[in-house]
Write a protein that holds these residues in place. Structure first.
Motif, PDB file in Angstrom:
ATOM      1  N   ALA A  61       0.835  -1.208   0.000  1.00  0.00           N
ATOM      2  CA  ALA A  61       0.000   0.000   0.000  1.00  0.00           C
ATOM      3  C   ALA A  61       0.868   1.255   0.000  1.00  0.00           C
ATOM      4  O   ALA A  61       0.559   2.245  -0.675  1.00  0.00           O
ATOM      5  N   ARG A  96      -1.466   4.111  -1.474  1.00  0.00           N
ATOM      6  CA  ARG A  96      -2.832   3.913  -0.985  1.00  0.00           C
ATOM      7  C   ARG A  96      -2.851   3.417   0.464  1.00  0.00           C
ATOM      8  O   ARG A  96      -3.591   2.529   0.830  1.00  0.00           O
ATOM      9  N   ASP A 135      -4.012   4.808   2.953  1.00  0.00           N
ATOM     10  CA  ASP A 135      -5.281   5.108   3.626  1.00  0.00           C
ATOM     11  C   ASP A 135      -6.307   3.982   3.456  1.00  0.00           C
ATOM     12  O   ASP A 135      -7.342   3.974   4.142  1.00  0.00           O
ATOM     13  N   GLN A 136      -6.020   3.025   2.580  1.00  0.00           N
ATOM     14  CA  GLN A 136      -6.966   1.925   2.341  1.00  0.00           C
ATOM     15  C   GLN A 136      -6.689   0.690   3.205  1.00  0.00           C
ATOM     16  O   GLN A 136      -7.367  -0.319   3.086  1.00  0.00           O
ATOM     17  N   ASP A 172      -6.333  -0.963   7.021  1.00  0.00           N
ATOM     18  CA  ASP A 172      -6.657  -0.835   8.446  1.00  0.00           C
ATOM     19  C   ASP A 172      -5.522  -1.451   9.251  1.00  0.00           C
ATOM     20  O   ASP A 172      -5.404  -2.679   9.334  1.00  0.00           O
TER      21      ASP A 172
END
Length: 431
Positions: free
Chosen positions: A310, A315, A317-318, A320
């Motif tokens: 990520a 990305r 922020d995608q 958890d």
């Protein structure tokens, strides 16, 4: 996918251990690796500074992710070379790696971004540095500008001591070319804490705080080492302060690098001194700390490979990212005499007994397998004995219990790892 981890220390064993847990991974290669990484995949006889060799190997073996452990390959352009080969690399580019590769570069960036740090001066001329030290007086800190394996910082209590360290660095070349330029800083009082974050070039995800123990001797005495132990979380930086601290010392750097056209991808590490005057940055690193990596990865409850990919793809922020609520503590078992001269070739026993406690993991740092399969010491920092616990007392007890089950000749470890945290907890309870 196949993953190539670059490096050979305890951090790299911890990375391999965590990466091996990912369902996304087919095979792990570690270059050059150690006796711990050998059990999790295949060690490859390529030095961590051989960028061309690493790229060639990654191409040939269909590597889908390269993970840079130490700072040296990053300062030599490993990420740039992998990007050119269209291979995702978790680690910053050569430009961004200057944050660790050059103390003066990092200090200049801090000035430009308003990040709080100690007052400093930079010198390439011995006579000018000598005059400055004599005029300024002590205490102060002498830092080699370049990479010195964690040993290029001297805290000097007197002018005489500072001049000795200056001469060792600039005249006698103790650190080679890394010490030809030096940074002279005011000495900051307080307590140190490490604050790391995953970065995708624009966003960050802060990790829990941790505290390293750099001095070789108990009570933080003796010369600095690469680190003699660490624990997480650190009492000096509680979770409710993470966001404010990230805004103060991490996000300004990430934004600055992006604005310069060099997005920072990987791990950004702020070494902080926290005092009554507030936090100030002592240094930046551009990778996981060693041994902070070990307790942090023991606490990570999310697929590390998913996080790294990520970051590489912008990305973050995608994902958890979750952390176990427990405390983790690492005790480094070293060879007696480190960071000076020390013996090698000591046979290590008792690791299986130490890991009989499922909350304990022994990470190999300076050790390899001999022709008979025995683990033997090859470096100064030999093992990182790490344990999870319900609190610091529990984690510390488990780690030192595990240490007691491991044996090799001329071994040494600090017996006070985590004591500052225990003292803080005790004082809090008594208030």
């Amino acid at each position: 996918m196949n993953v190539l981890i670059v490096g050979s220390g305890g951090r790299e064993h911890a990375l391999a251990w965590k990466i091996a847990q990912s369902p996304l991974v087919e095979k792990i290669y570690t270059a050059p690796g150690n006796g711990g990484t050998a059990l999790l995949g295949e060690n490859v006889a390529i030095g961590d500074d051989d960028v061309k060799g690493l790229v060639s190997f990654a191409k040939k073996h269909d590597v889908g992710l390269v993970v840079a452990g130490p700072e040296l390959p990053l300062t030599r352009g490993l990420a740039n070379a992998m990007h050119d080969a269209k291979i995702p690399c978790f680690g910053p580019t050569e430009y961004c790696a200057q944050l660790e590769g050059s103390k003066s570069f990092a200090k200049q960036v801090m000035l430009e971004t308003g990040v709080p740090t100690a007052h400093f001066a930079v010198f390439e001329d011995f006579a000018q540095a000598k005059d400055f030290i004599e005029e300024t007086g002590a205490p102060l800190v002498i830092k080699a500008d370049g990479l010195a394996a964690g040993k290029g910082v001297a805290v000097c209590q007197s002018v005489q001591e500072a001049l000795f360290e200056l001469e060792q660095s600039m005249v006698h070349k103790r650190f080679g070319t890394a010490g030809e330029k030096i940074v002279v800083e005011e000495m900051l009082g307080g307590e140190e804490v490490s604050f790391l974050a995953f970065c995708d070039g624009e966003r960050i995800a802060a990790m829990p705080s941790s505290q390293d123990h750099k001095a070789v001797g108990e009570g933080d005495t003796g010369p600095n080492t690469g680190g003699m132990g660490a624990f997480s979380p650190a009492h000096i930086l509680p979770e409710d302060a993470y966001q404010d601290m990230a805004e103060l010392v991490l996000l300004p750097i990430v934004r600055h690098m992006k604005n310069k056209g060099h997005p920072f991808v990987g791990v950004l590490y702020a070494g902080l001194m926290v005092s009554s005057d507030g936090p100030k940055v002592l240094e930046y690193n551009v990778r996981f700390g060693d041994p902070e990596c070990q307790p942090l990865l023991m606490r990570l409850d999310t697929d590390l490979v998913e996080i790294m990919l990520a970051c590489c793809k912008g990305r973050l922020d995608q994902v958890d990212i979750r952390w176990k609520p427990q405390t983790a503590l690492c005790v480094v078992m070293s060879a007696e005499g480190y960071p000076g001269g020390y013996a090698k070739g000591m046979r290590i026993t008792g690791i299986d007994e130490a890991e009989a406690d499922s909350a304990c993991k022994v990470f190999v740092a300076g050790a390899q397998r001999d022709e008979d399969g025995w683990l033997v010491s090859t470096g100064g920092r030999v093992l990182g004995v790490t344990a999870l616990g319900d609190d610091l007392t529990d984690a510390r007890g488990r780690a030192y219990s595990a240490v007691g089950k491991i044996s090799f000749a001329h071994s040494y470890c600090r017996r006070d790892i985590g004591e500052k945290g225990l003292k803080w907890e005790s004082e809090g309870e008594n208030k």
